[in-house]
Motif scaffolding. Structure first.
Motif, PDB file in Angstrom:
ATOM      1  N   HIS A 100       0.792  -1.258  -0.005  1.00  0.00           N
ATOM      2  CA  HIS A 100      -0.002  -0.108   0.151  1.00  0.00           C
ATOM      3  C   HIS A 100       0.945   1.386  -0.122  1.00  0.00           C
ATOM      4  O   HIS A 100       0.447   2.254  -0.529  1.00  0.00           O
ATOM      5  CB  HIS A 100      -1.035   0.004   1.211  1.00  0.00           C
ATOM      6  CG  HIS A 100      -0.188   0.288   2.369  1.00  0.00           C
ATOM      7  ND1 HIS A 100       0.316  -0.713   3.072  1.00  0.00           N
ATOM      8  CD2 HIS A 100      -0.146   1.567   3.170  1.00  0.00           C
ATOM      9  CE1 HIS A 100       0.643  -0.426   4.506  1.00  0.00           C
ATOM     10  NE2 HIS A 100       0.433   1.030   4.336  1.00  0.00           N
ATOM     11  N   GLU A 101       1.993   1.270   0.535  1.00  0.00           N
ATOM     12  CA  GLU A 101       2.940   2.460   0.737  1.00  0.00           C
ATOM     13  C   GLU A 101       3.273   2.784  -0.699  1.00  0.00           C
ATOM     14  O   GLU A 101       3.070   4.140  -1.144  1.00  0.00           O
ATOM     15  CB  GLU A 101       4.198   2.115   1.028  1.00  0.00           C
ATOM     16  CG  GLU A 101       4.227   1.785   2.565  1.00  0.00           C
ATOM     17  CD  GLU A 101       4.132   0.518   3.141  1.00  0.00           C
ATOM     18  OE1 GLU A 101       3.395  -0.386   2.182  1.00  0.00           O
ATOM     19  OE2 GLU A 101       4.264  -0.055   4.366  1.00  0.00           O
ATOM     20  N   GLU A 102       3.251   2.038  -1.963  1.00  0.00           N
ATOM     21  CA  GLU A 102       3.396   2.532  -3.251  1.00  0.00           C
ATOM     22  C   GLU A 102       2.159   3.047  -3.754  1.00  0.00           C
ATOM     23  O   GLU A 102       2.361   4.083  -4.385  1.00  0.00           O
ATOM     24  CB  GLU A 102       3.741   1.213  -4.146  1.00  0.00           C
ATOM     25  CG  GLU A 102       4.974   0.295  -3.805  1.00  0.00           C
ATOM     26  CD  GLU A 102       6.072   1.292  -3.848  1.00  0.00           C
ATOM     27  OE1 GLU A 102       6.441   2.294  -4.789  1.00  0.00           O
ATOM     28  OE2 GLU A 102       6.920   1.390  -2.635  1.00  0.00           O
ATOM     29  N   ASN A 103       0.950   2.666  -3.481  1.00  0.00           N
ATOM     30  CA  ASN A 103      -0.096   3.074  -3.565  1.00  0.00           C
ATOM     31  C   ASN A 103      -0.353   4.673  -3.050  1.00  0.00           C
ATOM     32  O   ASN A 103      -1.066   5.486  -3.482  1.00  0.00           O
ATOM     33  CB  ASN A 103      -1.482   2.255  -3.449  1.00  0.00           C
ATOM     34  CG  ASN A 103      -2.598   2.526  -4.233  1.00  0.00           C
ATOM     35  OD1 ASN A 103      -2.516   2.996  -5.362  1.00  0.00           O
ATOM     36  ND2 ASN A 103      -3.696   2.474  -3.752  1.00  0.00           N
ATOM     37  N   THR A 104      -0.071   4.747  -1.846  1.00  0.00           N
ATOM     38  CA  THR A 104       0.106   5.774  -1.288  1.00  0.00           C
ATOM     39  C   THR A 104       0.752   6.889  -2.051  1.00  0.00           C
ATOM     40  O   THR A 104       0.219   8.189  -2.565  1.00  0.00           O
ATOM     41  CB  THR A 104       0.700   5.679   0.072  1.00  0.00           C
ATOM     42  OG1 THR A 104      -0.021   4.866   0.845  1.00  0.00           O
ATOM     43  CG2 THR A 104       0.777   7.341   0.879  1.00  0.00           C
ATOM     44  N   LYS A 105       1.931   6.762  -2.539  1.00  0.00           N
ATOM     45  CA  LYS A 105       2.821   7.753  -3.211  1.00  0.00           C
ATOM     46  C   LYS A 105       2.057   7.962  -4.540  1.00  0.00           C
ATOM     47  O   LYS A 105       1.927   9.119  -5.130  1.00  0.00           O
ATOM     48  CB  LYS A 105       4.144   6.972  -3.529  1.00  0.00           C
ATOM     49  CG  LYS A 105       5.002   6.968  -2.524  1.00  0.00           C
ATOM     50  CD  LYS A 105       6.194   6.421  -2.749  1.00  0.00           C
ATOM     51  CE  LYS A 105       6.943   5.475  -1.518  1.00  0.00           C
ATOM     52  NZ  LYS A 105       7.927   4.771  -2.093  1.00  0.00           N
ATOM     53  N   TRP A 106       1.400   7.002  -5.167  1.00  0.00           N
ATOM     54  CA  TRP A 106       0.585   6.944  -6.450  1.00  0.00           C
ATOM     55  C   TRP A 106      -0.628   7.983  -6.488  1.00  0.00           C
ATOM     56  O   TRP A 106      -0.694   9.146  -7.103  1.00  0.00           O
ATOM     57  CB  TRP A 106       0.310   5.727  -7.235  1.00  0.00           C
ATOM     58  CG  TRP A 106      -0.375   5.718  -8.388  1.00  0.00           C
ATOM     59  CD1 TRP A 106       0.582   5.545  -9.640  1.00  0.00           C
ATOM     60  CD2 TRP A 106      -1.488   5.982  -8.795  1.00  0.00           C
ATOM     61  NE1 TRP A 106      -0.467   5.738 -10.750  1.00  0.00           N
ATOM     62  CE2 TRP A 106      -1.604   6.067 -10.317  1.00  0.00           C
ATOM     63  CE3 TRP A 106      -2.688   6.184  -8.028  1.00  0.00           C
ATOM     64  CZ2 TRP A 106      -2.633   6.200 -11.006  1.00  0.00           C
ATOM     65  CZ3 TRP A 106      -3.788   6.541  -8.963  1.00  0.00           C
ATOM     66  CH2 TRP A 106      -3.850   6.553 -10.227  1.00  0.00           C
ATOM     67  N   LEU A 107      -1.103   7.769  -5.270  1.00  0.00           N
ATOM     68  CA  LEU A 107      -2.607   8.808  -5.024  1.00  0.00           C
ATOM     69  C   LEU A 107      -1.950  10.036  -4.887  1.00  0.00           C
ATOM     70  O   LEU A 107      -2.410  11.109  -5.222  1.00  0.00           O
ATOM     71  CB  LEU A 107      -3.285   8.206  -3.930  1.00  0.00           C
ATOM     72  CG  LEU A 107      -4.063   6.847  -4.013  1.00  0.00           C
ATOM     73  CD1 LEU A 107      -4.716   6.478  -2.885  1.00  0.00           C
ATOM     74  CD2 LEU A 107      -5.014   6.781  -5.246  1.00  0.00           C
ATOM     75  N   ILE A 108      -0.971  10.163  -3.976  1.00  0.00           N
ATOM     76  CA  ILE A 108      -0.579  11.653  -3.938  1.00  0.00           C
ATOM     77  C   ILE A 108       0.049  12.356  -4.919  1.00  0.00           C
ATOM     78  O   ILE A 108      -0.349  13.461  -5.564  1.00  0.00           O
ATOM     79  CB  ILE A 108       0.633  11.612  -2.792  1.00  0.00           C
ATOM     80  CG1 ILE A 108       0.210  11.276  -1.444  1.00  0.00           C
ATOM     81  CG2 ILE A 108       1.553  12.948  -2.823  1.00  0.00           C
ATOM     82  CD1 ILE A 108       1.083  11.367  -0.271  1.00  0.00           C
ATOM     83  N   THR A 230      -7.994   2.944  -6.603  1.00  0.00           N
ATOM     84  CA  THR A 230      -8.797   4.148  -6.298  1.00  0.00           C
ATOM     85  C   THR A 230     -10.122   3.399  -5.632  1.00  0.00           C
ATOM     86  O   THR A 230     -11.025   4.142  -5.167  1.00  0.00           O
ATOM     87  CB  THR A 230      -9.099   5.188  -7.134  1.00  0.00           C
ATOM     88  OG1 THR A 230      -9.647   4.445  -8.416  1.00  0.00           O
ATOM     89  CG2 THR A 230      -7.952   5.716  -7.493  1.00  0.00           C
ATOM     90  N   MET A 231     -10.211   2.155  -5.605  1.00  0.00           N
ATOM     91  CA  MET A 231     -11.432   1.456  -5.240  1.00  0.00           C
ATOM     92  C   MET A 231     -11.801   1.724  -3.718  1.00  0.00           C
ATOM     93  O   MET A 231     -10.695   1.730  -3.180  1.00  0.00           O
ATOM     94  CB  MET A 231     -11.587   0.023  -5.642  1.00  0.00           C
ATOM     95  CG  MET A 231     -11.838  -0.323  -7.071  1.00  0.00           C
ATOM     96  SD  MET A 231     -12.185  -2.141  -7.166  1.00  0.00           S
ATOM     97  CE  MET A 231     -12.859  -2.155  -8.955  1.00  0.00           C
ATOM     98  N   ASP A 232     -12.814   1.792  -3.279  1.00  0.00           N
ATOM     99  CA  ASP A 232     -13.156   1.649  -1.827  1.00  0.00           C
ATOM    100  C   ASP A 232     -13.902   0.332  -1.688  1.00  0.00           C
ATOM    101  O   ASP A 232     -13.947  -0.608  -2.675  1.00  0.00           O
ATOM    102  CB  ASP A 232     -13.988   2.943  -1.237  1.00  0.00           C
ATOM    103  CG  ASP A 232     -15.484   2.825  -1.974  1.00  0.00           C
ATOM    104  OD1 ASP A 232     -15.754   2.104  -2.617  1.00  0.00           O
ATOM    105  OD2 ASP A 232     -15.929   3.908  -1.702  1.00  0.00           O
ATOM    106  N   GLU A 233     -14.323  -0.045  -0.616  1.00  0.00           N
ATOM    107  CA  GLU A 233     -14.931  -1.523  -0.250  1.00  0.00           C
ATOM    108  C   GLU A 233     -16.218  -1.584  -1.134  1.00  0.00           C
ATOM    109  O   GLU A 233     -16.551  -2.759  -1.378  1.00  0.00           O
ATOM    110  CB  GLU A 233     -14.779  -1.919   1.155  1.00  0.00           C
ATOM    111  CG  GLU A 233     -13.511  -1.850   1.749  1.00  0.00           C
ATOM    112  CD  GLU A 233     -13.336  -2.182   3.226  1.00  0.00           C
ATOM    113  OE1 GLU A 233     -14.536  -2.432   3.676  1.00  0.00           O
ATOM    114  OE2 GLU A 233     -12.512  -2.088   3.781  1.00  0.00           O
ATOM    115  N   VAL A 234     -17.014  -0.643  -1.239  1.00  0.00           N
ATOM    116  CA  VAL A 234     -18.231  -0.762  -1.869  1.00  0.00           C
ATOM    117  C   VAL A 234     -18.089  -1.080  -3.426  1.00  0.00           C
ATOM    118  O   VAL A 234     -18.608  -2.056  -3.898  1.00  0.00           O
ATOM    119  CB  VAL A 234     -19.011   0.617  -1.918  1.00  0.00           C
ATOM    120  CG1 VAL A 234     -20.196   0.661  -2.854  1.00  0.00           C
ATOM    121  CG2 VAL A 234     -19.641   0.839  -0.387  1.00  0.00           C
TER     122      VAL A 234
END
Lengths: 358, 358, 358, 358
Positions: A100-108, A230-234
Motif C-alpha cells: 500500500h505504501e506504493e499506492n500512497t505515493k501514486w495517489l499523492i 482508487t476503489m473503496d470497499e463498496v
C-alpha cells in the motif's frame, strides 16, 4: 482549527492544512476501507476504518512533535497520510498488488490531495517523510494508535498501552525516536501488546480463511492495478457481486453469508516454499477455487528501530529488556500455513492430500 | 443473598454464609488494611484495601467453581478469607513477623470468625483449603483479582487481563487449575502483567523506602507478635505516633509528611547476604536509624502450577509460551537492594561507604 | 515540574510552587482524610482521599486557565488548596464544627503552608481567591473532579461527564465561568450527574447512619475545635477508641465492626425543625446514645452561577435547559430525615415513638 | 453454545438455535447495515452495525429472562431478530418506505430465516413477540444496548447506564417489565441518557444533512420497495454510483467526499406542515435537488411503558421521578426543521426564501 471526536484520544485537533488534506476525495475514501479487513467475521465489532486510525496517528505524531520541536511539521502531516494508499480490506490484497505504501505515493502524485500538498511541500520531499521514525519505527505513532484502537474495537484486552507515558518519554535525536528511561516499561508493553494481538486478532484463522477467499475472488476477477488503486470497499464488493464468473459470485456470496471454507491443514511445520507451491499447483488443477492454499511470509520482527537511553548510552530495547529479546526469538512461534476447502469437498481434499503426501 | 458494588466486577453476590463471615470483626478489620501498603506515597490513589480484594477473589473463585462443580464450596469460602491475617500495610511487616498466612490461621482459631466457620466446617480441614489451587497457584483467583484491581486504583496500564476469557477456560482436574487452549493467551497475559506490575508498582523505590522506614519504626518500637496480630492501620500508626522513643516518632512523622529517606545506593549487583549484613551492622553502629539497608529476597517465579492443556496432553505454560519462559529466566532482572539515608546525612553516608568499601 | 499518576486524568503536572505546597504537612494530611467519609461502609471501594481530589481539581483548574489567560495563577493554586481544611471523614463533622472552609483559612494562617504561600502571595488576597468561580461555581473544577472521581472509585455509573468538552468550552468573563454553546450538553450532564450521585452515593442511608454514629461519638467525647483542626483520621479514630467513656468506645467499635444502627424512621415528611428538636430531646432523655436523630438541612440548589452563552446573550443554564430547571424544582425530592437506633432497642424506640406521636 | 466477543458485554453466549438464526443470509446482511446511518460523517468512529446491536439486545434479553423464568424463550429469540428488517443506513430511508418493523416481518416470511424459525415456532405467533416488552418498552433490552453501544462507538460520554443494576431489577408481570425500587435510579439514567444522545448524536445536524441527501438520491433513483427490501449498504451505494441520473451520481459523490449541503435555515419554530410542504414545492420547482427540506416528525416520548414498583403499588416512572417528568414535557425542545442547499447556491436560496417569506 477543527475538532474531531474520537473514543481513543478524546478530541483530535486538526490544523487548517490538515483539514484541507482530510477534505480531499482520496482521504475521505479511507472512511470506506476497514482497518482490519476480514477480521470482522471473527470480531463482529471490528468495523473501524483507516480514516479514524489515520486521524489517531496524526494526533499522536503531533503530541510527540510538541515534545520534540526539531521534528518538522511535514512529518506530522505525513503521519496523517501514511495509510492513504490502502486497498479495500487493508492488507488483504497486498498478496496480489504492490504494498500500500506504493499506492500512497501514486495517489499523492495523481490525486487532488497532491494539489493541496504542493501548496506547502515539494511532493518528492514529502514522500521521503513516510520513512520518518514518527511512522516507520518499531515504537511509532502508527503502531501506538492501531494497537490501542484495534483492542478497543475488538474488545480484546491485550492492546492496552500507557500511551501518555510513552509519548512523554520519546525524544527525537535527529534520526530515531529514542525511549527515555521512564518510558521503557511502556515501550516494552507496546511490543508485548503487538505480540499478543497477532495470534489473537490479526492472525485469527477465521480472518485468514476469509482473506484467502477474497484474494481468490479478486484474482479470478482479474482486476488490474489501475482498477484497484482508487476503489473503496463498496466498489470492490459490488464489482465481485456483479462478476460474470460463477466462481467469483459464489465466493463473494459465501463471504457475505459467512459460509467460510474449512481448515484441512493448519500447521507451523514449514515444508518450504517450493513444496508448497508445487502442492498449490496440484490442488488448483484438481479442485480449482474450491481449495485455497494460504502460505504467508514469516513475520519480521527485527526491532531495529527501538532504542532506549540508558546510563550507558543508547541501547537497543532488546538488550535492555529480556522480554523483548524473547519476542525477537519467538517471532515465528505463531506462524502457520493452511489449506482451506469448501465444506462439501473437505473430505476429498483430505484424501487427496494423503495420497499426495504419501 | 447480598450484593456489594465493586468497580472491577460490577456487583458481587454474597451467599448467606459469606455474609456472616464478612460480618465478623476479623473480616471488617481488612477495611483498614491497605492493599498496597506504602505504595500510596508513589501512587496517591492506591488506597484500596484487602477488604475489596478479598471480596473480588471470592467472586472470581465462585465463578471458576461454577464452571467446575467438583470444586467444593469450602474452597470458595477459603478464597474469601485467604488474606484475613495481613498485618497493617500488608506485606511490609512480614520482614519482622511470620508470614500473613500464619496469622490468618491464628485469627481463625482465636477469633469470632472461627465460631462462624465451625458451624459449617472443621477448622482443621478448612485451613487446609488455603492450599487449594483456587488461591495458591500461579494462575488463581487471588492473582487475577489483585492485578486488575491494583492497575485500576493506581491508574497504571499494565494490569489489564481478559478475566472473563480466563475464568471460562480454567478447569479443575482434582489437583490443579488447568488452562484450556482458548485461555492460553489470557493466562500468558496475566503472568506478563504481573511481571510489569512488579517494577512499576510493587517494587517502586518510593514504596520501598517508605516501607523500610516503617519496618525500622516498628522494630524500634519493639511490638510483639501478640500485639501486631489484630492491629489495624489506625492502631499501628497511632501507637507509633505516641511512642516514647524519639526515633520512632521522628520516623512516623517523616512518613506522614512524606519527607522520605534518599537513596545512597540502589543496585542489582549482589555482594551476598553476608557482606550486606556486615555492612548493615557497621551502618547501624555509625548512624542508627538514620540509615536503612533494604535487602529483599530474590523474587521467586517458579511457575510450578501453571499448566495448560494441549493436544499433546498437559504441559507447563512455560513450555508452551516462550514469553512465559523468558519471564522465568529474567526473574531477577528487576531485583535491587538499596541503602537509604535521611536527607541531611546522605553525604556522610556516601563518604562512609566509600571508606568502608575501599 | 513533577508528574503524579492519576487514574482519572492520566498524569498531573505540578509546577515547582505547587510541589512546594504539596510538600507541607498540612497538605500531606489530606492523604489521611477520605473523600467520602463513611460512605465506604456502603461502597467498600470508596477509599480515595481529599489528596487525590485536590490534585485533580488543580489539574482541571489549570486546564481551564490555559484556555483563559486572564485567570490569575493564584486562583489555580487556590484550587489546589480549596479543601485543605477538611476534618476527618470530610463533611461528616461539619455538623459539630465550623465549615471546612473556615478551617482551610485557619490552617493557611497558622501552618507551614502559609509560610510557603507568603513567598508568592499576600495571604489575605490569596484567601479571597477561594471565592473564584474556578472552585466556587455550579460548574467548576472542584465539582468536575469529584463527580467523575467518586463515580470511578465507587463504581457507580452516574458520574460520567465529558470533562474534555466542558473544559474546552468554558470561558472566564472576569466574574464567572460561562459555558459556551458547544459545552451546554456537557454542563447539563454535570448537573444531572450530581443530582443522581446524591441519592445513590452521598446520601446513601448506610453512610448517613454511620455518619450520625460518628457525630455522636465525637460529640460525647467533647473534642474542642482546637483539637480537631489538625487531626487526621488516624488521630480521631485512635482517640475515640481510647476514650474514657464507654458510650464512645462502644460507638467506635460498632462502626469498626459495621454493626450499624437501624432505621426506625426514614421519611421525607418534614414536621418542622421545632418538632424534631423536641423529639430529639425526648429520645435522648429516654435512650441516650442508643438513638440518633438525623435531620439534615434541605439541599441548596440555587444554580446561581451556571451561565451559558447563547445567541441572545448570557442566560442562566436553567433558562436554557428544561432538565436543569427541573433539577432546581425537585431539589428536595431526595431529602429525608431519620431516626436510627441500636438494633436491640429498635422495638422499644418504635413503641416510644408511637406513644409520643399519639 | 457459541461465544461471540463483544466490547460492551464481554462474551455473548449463543444457544444452538440462535446460532442457526445468526447463520442465515438475512441475519448476516445486518453486518452491512450501519447502526447510526450517516452519523459517521459527524462521528467517524461510529461504524458499528445492526449485527452487533442485535447480538447485544439478545444478550440483555436473555439476562432479563434468566431473572424472570415466565418470559418465554421465543421472546428472547425475537429480541435477536427485532432489527432484521432495517434498510441500508438504518432509519434514514424510513422516510421513503414502510417502517423497518414491516420489513422484518416480510423477511421472516420470505427468507431462509423463516425456514429455521418454523422448526420451533409458528411464524404468526413469533411475529407477535416483537411486541413483547423485552424489546418494545421504554425500558427494554433494545434501548439498553443501543444507548451504551452508541456511546462507546462515538466516544460520547452521555450514554453510560448501569446495565447490570437495571437488568437485576426488572421483573416481568406478564404484561410489562416493571422496574423494582433498587433499579429506579438506573432506569431514570437510561431515559436521561437517551434524551442527551438525541441532540448530540442521533440528531446531529451533519448526520441530518447527509441523511436528507441520501433520501433525495434514493427518491430520485426511484428504487421500489421490492428492490430495497433485501439490499445492504454495498448494494445501495453501488447502485446510486451507477445511476443513469446525473443528480443521483452527484449526490452520492458529494456524500462520499463529504462535501455536504449547508444549512440555510435551522430552527425550532414550526410554521406547520402545510406551510412547509408548500415551501418544499416552491423550492423544488426552483432549485431541484440542490435544495433539501428536512421536516422530521416531532419526537414521541410517551413513556407509556415505564412502570416502577413502589410501596404504593405500580406507578409510572414519570410520577415517581420529576426528572423523567420533565423529559416528557420537554420532548420537543431539541426538535428542529431545516433547509439545506449545495454550497454554491446557498446565497440564492437565502434570497429566494426572503422573497418567499415576505
Amino acid at each position: 482549527m477543527k475538532l474531531v471526536h474520537d473514543p481513543i484520544h478524546g478530541h483530535i485537533e486538526l490544523d487548517e492544512f490538515a483539514v484541507r488534506l482530510v477534505d480531499t476525495p482520496e482521504f475521505q475514501r479511507l472512511r470506506r476501507i476497514t482497518q482490519l479487513g476480514m477480521a470482522f467475521l471473527a470480531y463482529p465489532s471490528a468495523r473501524h476504518t483507516r480514516f479514524e486510525h489515520s486521524l489517531g496517528t496524526f494526533y499522536l505524531a503531533k503530541r510527540i512533535a510538541e515534545h520534540n520541536p526539531e521534528i518538522e511539521e511535514g512529518a506530522v502531516h505525513a503521519a496523517l497520510l501514511h495509510d492513504l494508499g490502502h486497498y479495500p480490506f487493508s492488507h488483504t490484497l497486498e498478496a496480489l498488488y504492490p504494498r500500500h505504501e506504493e499506492n500512497t505515493k501514486w495517489l499523492i502524485r495523481h490525486g487532488e490531495i497532491g494539489d493541496v500538498l504542493r501548496e506547502q511541500y515539494s511532493l518528492r520531499e514529502f514522500i521521503e517523510l513516510f520513512k520518518h521514525p514518527l511512522v516507520s519505527g518499531d515504537i511509532d505513532a502508527d503502531r501506538m494508535d492501531y494497537l490501542v484502537r484495534d483492542a478497543y474495537y475488538t474488545g480484546v484486552a491485550y492492546g492496552l498501552v500507557d500511551l501518555d507515558r510513552l509519548v512523554r518519554n520519546l525524544y527525537y535525536d535527529g534520526e530515531r525516536l529514542v525511549v527515555e528511561e521512564k518510558g521503557v516499561m511502556a515501550a516494552q508493553s507496546l511490543l508485548l501488546a503487538r505480540s499478543m494481538m497477532y495470534p489473537t486478532v490479526y492472525g485469527h484463522h477465521v480472518s485468514r480463511i476469509a482473506s484467502a477467499m477474497l484474494v481468490k475472488a479478486v484474482e479470478l476477477e482479474g482486476l488490474s492495478l489501475e482498477e484497484i488503486r482508487t476503489m473503496d470497499e463498496v466498489d470492490l464488493v459490488a464489482r465481485l457481486r456483479r462478476s460474470e464468473k460463477d466462481e467469483v459470485r459464489e465466493l463473494v456470496k459465501a463471504m457475505d453469508d459467512r459460509r467460510l471454507y474449512k481448515r484441512v491443514l493448519y500447521t507451523n511445520r514449514d515444508p518450504g516454499e517450493g513444496a508448497v507451491e508445487e502442492l498449490r499447483g496440484e490442488l488448483e488443477a484438481e479442485f480449482g477455487h474450491l481449495v485455497l492454499v494460504d502460505y504467508p511470509p514469516k513475520p519480521k520482527f527485527e526491532e531495529k528501530n527501538a532504542f532506549v537511553e540508558t546510563e550507558n548510552g543508547l541501547r537497543r530495547l532488546s538488550e535492555v529488556s529480556p522480554l523483548v529479546r524473547s519476542l525477537v526469538e519467538l517471532k515465528d512461534a505463531h506462524w502457520r500455513w493452511g489449506i482451506y476447502a469448501r465444506a462439501d469437498v473437505r473430505e476429498w481434499v483430505e484424501r487427496f492430500l494423503k495420497t499426495f503426501l504419501d
